[in-house]
Design an enzyme around this catalytic site. Sequence first.
Site, PDB file in Angstrom:
ATOM      1  N   SER A  48       0.847  -1.202   0.000  1.00 13.05           N
ATOM      2  CA  SER A  48       0.000   0.000   0.000  1.00 13.05           C
ATOM      3  C   SER A  48       0.881   1.250   0.000  1.00 13.05           C
ATOM      4  CB  SER A  48      -0.888   0.005   1.251  1.00 13.05           C
ATOM      5  OG  SER A  48      -0.076   0.219   2.403  1.00 13.05           O
ATOM      6  N   ASP A  81      -1.343  -1.668  -3.941  1.00 10.31           N
ATOM      7  CA  ASP A  81      -2.701  -1.711  -3.390  1.00 10.31           C
ATOM      8  C   ASP A  81      -3.227  -0.276  -3.214  1.00 10.31           C
ATOM      9  OD1 ASP A  81      -4.944  -2.947  -2.230  1.00 10.31           O
ATOM     10  OD2 ASP A  81      -4.087  -2.849  -0.204  1.00 10.31           O
ATOM     11  N   HIS A 210     -12.020  -6.859  -1.915  1.00  7.52           N
ATOM     12  CA  HIS A 210     -11.265  -6.167  -0.858  1.00  7.52           C
ATOM     13  C   HIS A 210     -11.953  -6.459   0.470  1.00  7.52           C
ATOM     14  CE1 HIS A 210      -8.446  -3.462  -3.060  1.00  7.52           C
ATOM     15  NE2 HIS A 210      -9.130  -4.013  -4.047  1.00  7.52           N
ATOM     16  N   SER A 213     -10.691 -10.149   5.084  1.00  3.80           N
ATOM     17  CA  SER A 213     -10.254 -10.816   6.319  1.00  3.80           C
ATOM     18  C   SER A 213     -11.443 -11.441   7.035  1.00  3.80           C
ATOM     19  CB  SER A 213      -9.557  -9.803   7.243  1.00  3.80           C
ATOM     20  OG  SER A 213      -8.235  -9.589   6.807  1.00  3.80           O
TER      21      SER A 213
END
Length: 315
Positions: A48, A81, A210, A213
């Site tokens: 990122s 990212d 995205h 998790s």
Amino acid sequence: MIVTTKQLYNVAYGKFAVGAYNVNNMEQILGLFRGNMQSRSPFIIQISKGARKYADKRMLEALIRTADQMFPEAIFAVHLDHGDEATCYDCIDSRFYSSVMIDASHEPFEENVAITKRVVDRAHAKGISVEAELGMLGGVEEDIKVDEKHACLTNPEEAVEFVSQTGCDSLAAAIGTSHGAYKFKGRQGLHFDVIAEIQKRIPGTPIVMHGSSSVPKEEVERINAAAGKLDPSARGVDENEYLPAARLGVTKVNIDTDGRLVWTRVHREFFRDHPEQFDFRAPGKVFVEEYANFIAHKNEKLGSANQLEAVRASL
Ligand code: G3H
Ligand code: 13P
Ligand code: ZN
């Protein structure tokens, strides 16, 4: 070996999802490569803007190039990212990244198209793949805050226009997830109806998820038992939804938060149990092993375990 995301998607599309893992430091990179070798998986390393600032982009590049030499069997893409236009160009020109994400999803549709198209033209001229985003994920994306109330799912009709007008290689779509540890209030689950509609309209274009998790309850409890203060209502994506989504074209699954939870749990427990210790290598060793196991486990759930040789054969 560094390949493009497109090369990975050619094998994975409709069958399994490739794990895209954010990295920030040496221990994570070491654990990431070990875990993928453990499960024999192709993977995507993603960096990122925050990571490039934290560790310095040159440091991350050197670490990843070294890991590539240490693990000669590994097959992976190096991906930016949530890039802005300038960072995308920096990565395209670096000759290191094989894939970039341009995130102009906060812009109106026409402006998103225009920015994305400029990045696609410049990336494709150098053989680099482009991921672009349409729709708004709830939660926090880099420095862009999207009010949860206004988080809106990707419109499948718009997705067709967006992909055909920009020529992007994959589409990050809002399908019910958000970044971070607090994804769901009330109903928990992906919007399979929206995923199916998008796939029907842009068959063959990989969809990127995205905020994937899973925020394991046990992990949150262990962190809190070691003096952490995470909200126990933290919830993520059900890992058993990864594969059904993959069969509908979700080919890249982004995971960052879960790795942070592993780091936090390992270090909190280590220093709770060894208050006399101050050598960072001791918990570091535990973390690398735990992170490798975590990656191998995720890859099982994504269906990317034991797909390394299929990818190698396709290159
Ligand atoms: O989507 C955002 C990723 O989790 C990266 O987070 O910007 O804090 O590195 P970061
Ligand atoms: P999580 O916060 O669910 O790990 O999502 C990470 C992500 O989407 C990175 O782009
Ligand atoms: Zn993201």
